[in-house]
Scaffold this active site. Structure first.
Site, PDB file in Angstrom:
ATOM      1  N   ALA A 180     102.023 -22.091 -15.220  1.00  0.00           N
ATOM      2  CA  ALA A 180     101.406 -20.773 -15.388  1.00  0.00           C
ATOM      3  C   ALA A 180     100.481 -20.676 -16.596  1.00  0.00           C
ATOM      4  O   ALA A 180      99.283 -20.410 -16.460  1.00  0.00           O
ATOM      5  CB  ALA A 180     102.502 -19.709 -15.475  1.00  0.00           C
TER       6      ALA A 180
ATOM      7  N   ARG B 261      86.066 -20.253 -16.595  1.00  0.00           N
ATOM      8  CA  ARG B 261      85.266 -19.116 -16.135  1.00  0.00           C
ATOM      9  C   ARG B 261      84.173 -18.764 -17.158  1.00  0.00           C
ATOM     10  O   ARG B 261      83.093 -18.329 -16.797  1.00  0.00           O
ATOM     11  CB  ARG B 261      86.196 -17.910 -15.903  1.00  0.00           C
ATOM     12  CG  ARG B 261      85.643 -16.873 -14.959  1.00  0.00           C
ATOM     13  CD  ARG B 261      86.752 -15.951 -14.444  1.00  0.00           C
ATOM     14  NE  ARG B 261      87.734 -16.672 -13.655  1.00  0.00           N
ATOM     15  CZ  ARG B 261      89.035 -16.354 -13.591  1.00  0.00           C
ATOM     16  NH1 ARG B 261      89.513 -15.334 -14.276  1.00  0.00           N
ATOM     17  NH2 ARG B 261      89.852 -17.060 -12.833  1.00  0.00           N
TER      18      ARG B 261
ATOM     19  N   CYS C  50     109.934 -18.773 -10.225  1.00  0.00           N
ATOM     20  CA  CYS C  50     110.733 -17.572  -9.911  1.00  0.00           C
ATOM     21  C   CYS C  50     110.952 -17.432  -8.414  1.00  0.00           C
ATOM     22  O   CYS C  50     111.824 -16.681  -7.973  1.00  0.00           O
ATOM     23  CB  CYS C  50     110.049 -16.317 -10.412  1.00  0.00           C
ATOM     24  SG  CYS C  50     109.036 -16.545 -11.867  1.00  0.00           S
TER      25      CYS C  50
ATOM     26  N   VAL D  42     102.945 -36.361 -21.957  1.00  0.00           N
ATOM     27  CA  VAL D  42     102.413 -36.477 -23.311  1.00  0.00           C
ATOM     28  C   VAL D  42     103.581 -36.798 -24.232  1.00  0.00           C
ATOM     29  O   VAL D  42     104.571 -36.064 -24.279  1.00  0.00           O
ATOM     30  CB  VAL D  42     101.700 -35.187 -23.738  1.00  0.00           C
ATOM     31  CG1 VAL D  42     101.231 -35.289 -25.187  1.00  0.00           C
ATOM     32  CG2 VAL D  42     100.516 -34.918 -22.813  1.00  0.00           C
TER      33      VAL D  42
ATOM     34  N   ASP E  71     106.834 -20.260 -21.748  1.00  0.00           N
ATOM     35  CA  ASP E  71     108.259 -20.455 -22.032  1.00  0.00           C
ATOM     36  C   ASP E  71     108.527 -21.250 -23.303  1.00  0.00           C
ATOM     37  O   ASP E  71     109.677 -21.339 -23.738  1.00  0.00           O
ATOM     38  CB  ASP E  71     108.932 -21.175 -20.859  1.00  0.00           C
ATOM     39  CG  ASP E  71     108.966 -20.325 -19.596  1.00  0.00           C
ATOM     40  OD1 ASP E  71     108.439 -19.200 -19.621  1.00  0.00           O
ATOM     41  OD2 ASP E  71     109.534 -20.792 -18.594  1.00  0.00           O
TER      42      ASP E  71
ATOM     43  N   ASN F  55     101.827 -16.113 -17.656  1.00  0.00           N
ATOM     44  CA  ASN F  55     100.492 -15.901 -17.099  1.00  0.00           C
ATOM     45  C   ASN F  55      99.606 -15.104 -18.050  1.00  0.00           C
ATOM     46  O   ASN F  55      98.421 -15.396 -18.209  1.00  0.00           O
ATOM     47  CB  ASN F  55     100.595 -15.186 -15.751  1.00  0.00           C
ATOM     48  CG  ASN F  55     100.812 -16.160 -14.605  1.00  0.00           C
ATOM     49  OD1 ASN F  55      99.879 -16.766 -14.128  1.00  0.00           O
ATOM     50  ND2 ASN F  55     102.061 -16.334 -14.212  1.00  0.00           N
TER      51      ASN F  55
ATOM     52  N   ARG G 168     116.993  13.652 -20.727  1.00  0.00           N
ATOM     53  CA  ARG G 168     117.549  14.956 -21.134  1.00  0.00           C
ATOM     54  C   ARG G 168     118.928  14.781 -21.752  1.00  0.00           C
ATOM     55  O   ARG G 168     119.255  15.420 -22.752  1.00  0.00           O
ATOM     56  CB  ARG G 168     117.643  15.887 -19.922  1.00  0.00           C
ATOM     57  CG  ARG G 168     116.296  16.412 -19.478  1.00  0.00           C
ATOM     58  CD  ARG G 168     116.428  17.237 -18.215  1.00  0.00           C
ATOM     59  NE  ARG G 168     117.215  18.438 -18.440  1.00  0.00           N
ATOM     60  CZ  ARG G 168     117.559  19.290 -17.468  1.00  0.00           C
ATOM     61  NH1 ARG G 168     117.191  19.038 -16.224  1.00  0.00           N
ATOM     62  NH2 ARG G 168     118.248  20.367 -17.740  1.00  0.00           N
TER      63      ARG G 168
END
Lengths: 457, 457
Positions: A12, A23, A46, A83, A288, A310, A447
């Site tokens: 993610a 972009r 998930c 890595v 994470d 994300n 309340r």
């Protein structure tokens, strides 16, 4: 001159960062290399319980974007590359291809650490037996589904009663298993106060789940054939044909820690608001493997959740891309579902408030999520914490049926805005009989919390 | 010395005020008299479509508290009493019992005006024919249900395409009617912008509702037997066996206006934050007969909605009871459902923003309300308005399926808090696959709105 962005971890945070940076900056301006030690990119961990449970039919439905799709955008995704060393002073890292043993040094101008989390696997006898399954990766899910398909027994033990534990309980029920949840807390779902957790236990028991609390697992026993026979916990034996671990995760920061990057009290990397690793201009981290600021307590926490991962990736990518974005922190919102039970929480539990010296009052109410005169209006319980004197909202926990869970968002926004429970009583929430009683349950709780603040003084 | 509280109108505001005042002050301290011209107290008018449609089986299920229950609390409820004159200088009012013609003057120390709203009934030929039904009161509902049970035809025309109109369309579909909605706007649900209203029209058409827009009704034609034959609108004839009016309501302030109390531009009583009629220390008003402050536009509006009416009553009762409560205003949240279509809005539409001189950008997105990989994930469209330059959230409109409607609450709280769309992009909303994609649709809309603010400058 072309810069190089290197990303460690292709899920993610890592792939969102890469895609967002791309972009803003094209291939001639920014080379992007992603090292991912697994077989997949950008998948929904998930979603694994829903795949195991059969809601999702195919593994690939959980993959938001394949390596090929990323490559088509000019992102050099290198799967099965681990890595193994980070040389911060040299601005480079060393990767290894386990398949061949080949090692390579790669320099970077920007580095994104998105190494995620690793499941907690206590060092128990039998923990590595076949038939003991994690559910963190697609490979895990695939292995579990294969084992369930091949298995003959029908008894499953889930270790841990957090979100993953209860979601896996539902998945296993759907596959026809008799499910036992063994957990160490007084009540399941320790992200709730125990008085709310008891509602979750009762609902699980109503689904014929055997819920065994106050029980630390001591052994997973296998037979002579190597197959699982039982889980032992607190001196009791729970027969099992399959075991699923849902004990939680810890930030995976081995690489970063070895390189001397700053690690917090909860084992996660420390970052600033722009998601740069504290003290480093060109190293970013998110998801994470980092700690985040809890806006309610003012403390840092570790929360492994795809929605944060994300966001972090998007923010990192925007910043590397020359834009500007920051992550202010979290309020600790989480929601989960087990069959038709919905469980949600945001902000502080009682023990969280005590831990940071906040005095509080509580208010717990029962209500329906629709107008009470509609047939079968689902019931929900809302617990609210407010600071003593100030009346500031500190937290909300909800356990109920349809329409209960996402109501926590009302409190999440109110917490972010620093509202008092008195201010909440006049919130203009959506009302119509199929959606809410005339007083939304969150308003009813607010309340009652106002009265509690006044009475406590 | 015992004071006397007189309440005019025994529904949400009036009875909430009476009950709340009684909670704080006992019978020896405060006498409470309620004049109600109808037969019932404390009922849910919003529930009438669900009673007509058969979700709610009995009228009495819509009654939250009967006159007898109120009387048991020491509240003197006088049904079938109409208040015909208010003498503010004398601190008294004149009531009449239509049954006997008896008139009585009653003095008050505190007065609560909770006279509600009256349905708009245009002066059309045929408007008073039997078979033309309003749905504002329980008596209305009872008459309609009797007519539907007795009727032989199966063609219904609903006049008006607001919340009541579309909810009545669903009720009539459930009763096996062919339904035509005739309305004067370009699209149904004029509380939405037309580009969102078109989604409602398409969904209604998908339910086989005949939606006829741009059509002012000119006549309701009856046959020689006095029974309804057709509705004429914009020169076209729409055959009808029953007609339901859902054109909207106007504040009922005849009594107050005759007494010289302040009335706003929308015909509602004007109050301060404590819900006292402006300029009067001991006259209070709330619910459908008052105007409320729109916190987004800064203007006053008239909104007839049970949730506001109940809040007003509670606030008035607390203040009369010696406590302290205020109503800061509304953000204009509303939600509705027609079969499985959910429609919601909060804040300003484009034309509302223009009307108060606010320049804005819009962002419209489509998303699912659950993780997209779950089967049949329901689709929703979210439109967001943000102020130009500042990026302040101005409004949100949502049209979609399950899980769409109550998401408007996120925006309602954010509007109340004065958040910008940039602040909204990092809201910590509840995420789990059965509840939301990893980016909640509201966050997706906020991200697009941020880009729109930046591009527009």
């Amino acid at each position: 001159m072309t810069q190089r962005l290197v990303v460690v971890g292709g899920d993610a945070t890592g792939m969102s960062a890469a895609a967002q940076a791309r972009r803003h900056r094209d291939v001639s301006d920014l080379e992007i290399v992603v090292f991912e030690r697994g077989h997949f990119t950008s998948y929904s961990a998930c979603g694994i319980p829903y795949w195991v449970g059969g809601h999702v039919r195919e593994r690939d439905h959980l993959i938001a974007r394949t390596p090929e799709e990323h490559r088509a955008l000019g992102i050099d995704v290198r799967l099965r590359h681990e890595v193994v060393e980070l040389d911060v002073a040299g601005g480079r890292l060393r990767s290894r291809e386990p398949a061949t043993g080949t090692e390579t040094w790669t320099g970077y101008d920007h580095l994104v650490l998105a190494t995620g989390a690793r499941p907690i696997r206590p060092a128990l006898p039998g923990i590595d037996a076949p038939g003991v399954h994690g559910v963190q990766t697609l490979d895990d899910g695939e292995a579990l589904i294969a084992a369930l398909a091949a298995g003959t027994g029908r008894r499953a033990v889930v270790v841990g009663a957090g979100y993953i534990g209860v979601e896996m309980a539902e998945a296993l029920i759907r596959r026809g298993y008799e499910v036992t949840i063994v957990h160490s807390g007084a009540q399941p779902m320790s992200t709730l106060d125990p008085d709310m957790g008891v509602l979750v236990r009762e609902a699980l028991q109503g689904l014929d789940v055997n819920v065994v609390g106050d029980s630390e697992v001591t052994e997973i026993r296998t037979g002579d054939d190597g197959r699982i026979r039982a889980v032992f916990a607190a001196g009791r034996e729970h027969p099992a044909d399959v075991v699923v671990l849902g004990i939680g995760v810890a930030p995976e920061t081995t690489l970063a820690a070895a390189a001397g990057l700053p690690i917090g009290n909860h084992g996660g990397l420390l970052t600033d608001s722009a998601m740069r690793v504290t003290g480093y201009d060109n190293i970013w981290a998110g998801g994470d493997c980092v700690e985040v600021l809890d806006l309610v307590s003012g403390m840092r926490r570790h929360i492994a959740l795809g929605t944060h991962a994300n966001k972090h990736g998007q923010i990192i990518g925007a910043n590397i891309g020359g834009g500007y974005a920051t992550f202010p922190g979290v309020v600790g919102t989480a929601v989960s579902k087990v069959c038709d039970l919905e469980v949600a929480r945001t902000g502080l539990r009682e023990k969280d408030a005590r831990a940071v010296g906040l005095q509080y009052v509580t208010a717990t109410i029962e209500s329906t999520s629709r107008a009470g005169y509609l047939p079968d209006a689902p019931v929900m319980t809302v617990k609210m914490l407010a600071e003593r004197l100030s009346g500031r909202l500190l937290g909300v926990q909800i356990v109920g049926r349809e329409g209960a869970g996402k109501r926590v968002d009302i409190a999440a926004v109110a917490l972010t805005a620093g509202m008092t429970v008195a201010q909440m009583t006049t919130l203009d929430l959506g009302y119509a009989p199929p959606f809410s009683p005339v007083w939304d349950p969150v308003l009813v709780a607010a309340r009652k919390a106002v009265r509690a603040v006044r009475e406590r003084g």
